[in-house]
Design a protein around this motif. Structure first.
Motif, mmCIF file in Angstrom:
data_model
loop_
_atom_site.group_PDB
_atom_site.id
_atom_site.type_symbol
_atom_site.label_atom_id
_atom_site.label_comp_id
_atom_site.label_asym_id
_atom_site.label_seq_id
_atom_site.Cartn_x
_atom_site.Cartn_y
_atom_site.Cartn_z
ATOM 1 N N ILE A 1 0.690 -1.162 -0.075
ATOM 2 C CA ILE A 1 -0.025 -0.124 -0.068
ATOM 3 C C ILE A 1 0.902 1.191 -0.031
ATOM 4 O O ILE A 1 1.720 1.305 0.800
ATOM 5 N N SER A 2 0.601 2.107 -0.990
ATOM 6 C CA SER A 2 1.294 3.331 -1.123
ATOM 7 C C SER A 2 0.606 4.776 -0.866
ATOM 8 O O SER A 2 -0.502 4.497 -0.988
ATOM 9 N N TRP A 3 1.365 5.670 -0.722
ATOM 10 C CA TRP A 3 0.833 6.805 -0.757
ATOM 11 C C TRP A 3 1.513 7.516 -1.907
ATOM 12 O O TRP A 3 2.670 7.592 -2.082
ATOM 13 N N PHE A 4 0.735 8.413 -2.755
ATOM 14 C CA PHE A 4 1.427 9.061 -3.875
ATOM 15 C C PHE A 4 0.719 10.582 -3.795
ATOM 16 O O PHE A 4 -0.413 10.779 -3.233
ATOM 17 N N ARG A 5 1.269 11.536 -4.362
ATOM 18 C CA ARG A 5 0.670 12.918 -4.574
ATOM 19 C C ARG A 5 0.689 13.463 -5.952
ATOM 20 O O ARG A 5 1.619 13.059 -6.633
ATOM 21 N N GLN A 6 -0.214 14.211 -6.148
ATOM 22 C CA GLN A 6 -0.151 15.017 -7.571
ATOM 23 C C GLN A 6 -0.685 16.367 -7.475
ATOM 24 O O GLN A 6 -1.624 16.609 -6.705
ATOM 25 N N ALA A 7 0.171 17.040 -7.627
ATOM 26 C CA ALA A 7 0.011 18.688 -7.790
ATOM 27 C C ALA A 7 -0.558 19.244 -9.115
ATOM 28 O O ALA A 7 -0.219 18.547 -10.147
ATOM 29 N N PRO A 8 -1.372 20.147 -9.384
ATOM 30 C CA PRO A 8 -1.789 20.543 -10.590
ATOM 31 C C PRO A 8 -0.668 20.879 -11.580
ATOM 32 O O PRO A 8 0.355 21.304 -11.237
ATOM 33 N N ARG B 1 2.702 12.567 -11.217
ATOM 34 C CA ARG B 1 2.521 11.938 -9.517
ATOM 35 C C ARG B 1 3.966 11.713 -9.081
ATOM 36 O O ARG B 1 4.929 11.673 -9.710
ATOM 37 N N GLU B 2 3.934 11.675 -7.752
ATOM 38 C CA GLU B 2 5.057 11.502 -6.997
ATOM 39 C C GLU B 2 4.965 10.495 -5.973
ATOM 40 O O GLU B 2 4.025 10.430 -5.086
ATOM 41 N N ALA B 3 5.745 9.494 -5.896
ATOM 42 C CA ALA B 3 5.700 8.428 -5.166
ATOM 43 C C ALA B 3 6.314 9.016 -3.714
ATOM 44 O O ALA B 3 7.489 9.487 -3.627
ATOM 45 N N ILE B 4 5.512 8.798 -2.514
ATOM 46 C CA ILE B 4 5.693 9.390 -1.342
ATOM 47 C C ILE B 4 6.294 7.993 -0.556
ATOM 48 O O ILE B 4 7.313 8.394 0.265
ATOM 49 N N ALA B 5 5.532 7.053 -0.123
ATOM 50 C CA ALA B 5 5.777 6.090 0.873
ATOM 51 C C ALA B 5 4.983 5.001 0.395
ATOM 52 O O ALA B 5 3.984 4.687 0.105
ATOM 53 N N CYS B 6 5.499 3.699 0.873
ATOM 54 C CA CYS B 6 4.989 2.386 0.749
ATOM 55 C C CYS B 6 5.206 1.520 1.869
ATOM 56 O O CYS B 6 6.356 1.448 2.409
ATOM 57 N N LEU B 7 4.152 0.471 2.257
ATOM 58 C CA LEU B 7 4.533 -0.530 3.301
ATOM 59 C C LEU B 7 4.610 -1.897 2.340
ATOM 60 O O LEU B 7 3.643 -2.024 1.471
ATOM 61 N N GLY C 1 9.890 7.626 -1.117
ATOM 62 C CA GLY C 1 10.336 8.379 -1.980
ATOM 63 C C GLY C 1 11.207 9.566 -1.661
ATOM 64 O O GLY C 1 11.080 10.064 -0.280
ATOM 65 N N HIS C 2 11.642 10.205 -2.423
ATOM 66 C CA HIS C 2 12.546 11.621 -2.246
ATOM 67 C C HIS C 2 11.876 12.455 -1.524
ATOM 68 O O HIS C 2 12.384 13.108 -0.381
ATOM 69 N N PRO C 3 10.550 12.704 -1.993
ATOM 70 C CA PRO C 3 9.829 14.056 -1.022
ATOM 71 C C PRO C 3 9.727 13.648 0.321
ATOM 72 O O PRO C 3 9.760 14.737 1.347
ATOM 73 N N ALA C 4 9.614 12.350 0.836
ATOM 74 C CA ALA C 4 9.260 12.060 2.061
ATOM 75 C C ALA C 4 10.454 11.945 3.113
ATOM 76 O O ALA C 4 10.223 11.926 4.188
ATOM 77 N N ALA C 5 11.560 11.930 2.584
ATOM 78 C CA ALA C 5 12.817 11.561 3.186
ATOM 79 C C ALA C 5 12.978 12.292 4.530
ATOM 80 O O ALA C 5 13.080 13.531 4.530
ATOM 81 N N TYR D 1 7.080 1.161 -7.440
ATOM 82 C CA TYR D 1 6.917 1.149 -8.789
ATOM 83 C C TYR D 1 6.043 1.808 -9.417
ATOM 84 O O TYR D 1 5.964 2.223 -10.480
ATOM 85 N N MET D 2 5.187 2.491 -8.585
ATOM 86 C CA MET D 2 3.853 3.406 -9.180
ATOM 87 C C MET D 2 2.938 2.527 -10.176
ATOM 88 O O MET D 2 2.613 3.191 -11.030
ATOM 89 N N LYS D 3 2.882 1.270 -9.873
ATOM 90 C CA LYS D 3 1.985 0.520 -10.893
ATOM 91 C C LYS D 3 0.532 0.349 -10.018
ATOM 92 O O LYS D 3 0.519 -0.776 -9.483
ATOM 93 N N TYR D 4 -0.421 1.057 -9.852
ATOM 94 C CA TYR D 4 -1.503 1.053 -9.171
ATOM 95 C C TYR D 4 -2.345 0.342 -9.564
ATOM 96 O O TYR D 4 -2.974 0.740 -10.985
ATOM 97 N N THR D 5 -3.319 -0.479 -9.059
ATOM 98 C CA THR D 5 -4.507 -1.222 -9.640
ATOM 99 C C THR D 5 -5.719 -0.211 -8.833
ATOM 100 O O THR D 5 -6.639 -0.318 -9.626
#
Length: 120
Positions: free
Chosen positions: A33-40, A44-50, A60-64, A104-108
């Motif tokens: 399960i991941s968190w990603f974000r998208q700004a206008p 998309r940016e990958a943030i974190a995943c378990l 991901g880099h933004p969360a470090a 990997y940002m391959k979301y279902t």
């Protein structure tokens, strides 16, 4: 399968927010399960995943160093604690099920998102 995010809002730079992701139709510890974000206007940016293998967190880099992902398998929830927020963190944050593996940002499946706005 349904994912519902909550916890977003308006916060000043340097502040904190805790996002929540409520899952139904699947067990969060059975899937990455991941968190990603998208700004206008941005990708998309990958943030974190378990990881589903051992529950290890990946970032991901933004969360470090500022964000922490966690889960409550009893409540079937995934959380994202965000500290020291910056204006560039402003985006819609989504939780998602990864089909291949963490970051990997391959979301279902993903939720409708929760807006995070950080003022300077």
């Amino acid at each position: 399968v349904q994912l519902v995010e909550s916890g977003g809002g308006l916060v000043q730079a340097g502040g904190s927010l805790r996002l929540s992701c409520s899952a139904s139709g699947l067990a969060v510890n059975d899937h990455p399960i991941s968190w990603f974000r998208q700004a206008p206007g941005k990708e998309r940016e990958a943030i974190a995943c378990l990881s589903k293998i051992d529950g290890s967190p990946y970032y991901g880099h933004p969360a470090a160093g500022r964000f922490t992902i966690s889960s409550d398998n009893v409540k079937n929830m995934v959380y994202l604690q965000m500290n020291n927020l910056k204006p560039e963190d402003t985006a819609v944050y989504h939780c998602a099920v990864e089909s291949f593996g963490c970051l990997y940002m391959k979301y279902t499946t993903w939720g409708q998102g929760t807006q995070v706005t950080v003022s300077a």
